[in-house]
Design a protein around this motif. Structure first.
Motif, short mmCIF file in Angstrom:
data_model
loop_
_atom_site.label_atom_id
_atom_site.label_comp_id
_atom_site.label_asym_id
_atom_site.label_seq_id
_atom_site.Cartn_x
_atom_site.Cartn_y
_atom_site.Cartn_z
N GLU A 118 -8.30 45.79 -16.11
CA GLU A 118 -8.51 45.01 -17.34
C GLU A 118 -9.34 45.81 -18.33
O GLU A 118 -9.03 45.85 -19.53
CB GLU A 118 -9.21 43.69 -17.01
CG GLU A 118 -9.43 42.82 -18.24
CD GLU A 118 -10.09 41.49 -17.89
OE1 GLU A 118 -10.50 40.79 -18.84
OE2 GLU A 118 -10.21 41.17 -16.69
N GLU A 139 -7.49 48.66 -20.09
CA GLU A 139 -6.53 48.23 -21.09
C GLU A 139 -7.18 47.99 -22.45
O GLU A 139 -6.49 47.70 -23.43
CB GLU A 139 -5.83 46.94 -20.64
CG GLU A 139 -4.93 47.11 -19.43
CD GLU A 139 -3.68 47.92 -19.74
OE1 GLU A 139 -3.37 48.10 -20.92
OE2 GLU A 139 -3.04 48.39 -18.79
N ARG A 140 -8.50 48.14 -22.53
CA ARG A 140 -9.23 47.92 -23.79
C ARG A 140 -9.77 49.27 -24.25
O ARG A 140 -10.84 49.70 -23.77
CB ARG A 140 -10.34 46.90 -23.59
CG ARG A 140 -9.83 45.51 -23.19
CD ARG A 140 -10.87 44.70 -22.44
NE ARG A 140 -12.16 44.66 -23.12
CZ ARG A 140 -13.31 44.43 -22.51
NH1 ARG A 140 -13.35 44.23 -21.20
NH2 ARG A 140 -14.43 44.41 -23.20
#
Length: 226
Positions: free
Chosen positions: A176, A179-180
């Motif tokens: 997660e 993905e940023r």
């Protein structure tokens, strides 16, 4: 250039400028803060809540992943020592293909995007070759620094297999965050900066660390998601 974002204009040039500034400031802060934190125990990031940092680990949310990457890079020293003076080539395309195929299979079983995993481990292999080539050149120029013992490749490969499993788990656990892009870049700078200081990496091994982590924050690009 402007595009509409829920009715609000988004200036891509300004956003890119802000991103560059944030990244640059973080890099500078890491360079200045990490050595002090490592020496005094003072927190080097806002996430430290106890007032001290664990100086045995790299900092930030990507610290565990970075520690494993550095450990794998260190194993490359043993790989180089096992090959130096034997005529064994640094480049081994057949072995590399086998390793990447195993990675793809393990990634699918572990719930990690196979393409992302293969790209990441291709970087690990490239980083290992950076170390091996650098050490070969150093030992050739300075024979007195060459290793006097030759490690067995069998145990080395077993260690690399264990690291592969652990690295795949970290890729899954940090999916997660990775993905940023902005958050990932910030955390990666913190982790690699502190890890390089903690391990006292020389120029060669710092170059290998940069190579090994270059695709960490590119998961969306690698998987084709936007």
């Amino acid at each position: 250039m402007y595009i509409e974002n829920r009715g609000r204009p988004l200036n891509l040039r300004n956003d890119m400028t802000r991103f560059a500034v944030i990244t640059g400031l973080l890099g500078a802060a890491t360079v200045l803060a990490v050595p002090q934190a490592m020496a005094t125990g003072a927190p080097a990031n806002a996430e430290a809540v106890s007032g001290t940092v664990d100086t045995t680990k790299s900092l930030g949310r990507l610290g565990p992943l970075t520690d494993l990457v550095i450990e794998r890079i260190r194993v490359s020293d043993d790989v180089a020592a096992s090959k130096f003076g034997t005529g064994s080539p640094i480049e081994d395309p057949v072995r590399e293909a086998q390793v990447l195929e195993q990675v793809r299979t393990q990634a699918e079983a572990a719930g990690v995007n196979p393409d992302t995993a293969v790209a990441f481990f291709q970087d690990q292999i490239t980083a290992s070759k950076v170390v091996q080539k650098g050490l070969f050149a150093r030992w050739t120029a300075h024979p007195e620094e060459a290793p006097t013992t030759r490690p067995d490749l069998g145990p080395i490969r077993a260690q690399l297999d264990q690291l592969t499993t652990a690295l795949l788990q970290e890729l899954k656990d940090t999916m997660e965050l990775r993905e940023r892009p902005i958050a990932c870049t910030a955390q990666l700078a913190l982790a690699t900066g502190s890890g390089a200081v903690r391990e006292r990496l020389d120029t060669l091994h710092r170059e290998a660390l940069r190579t090994a982590t270059q695709s960490v924050c590119r998961s969306s690009e690698l998987t084709g998601r936007r």
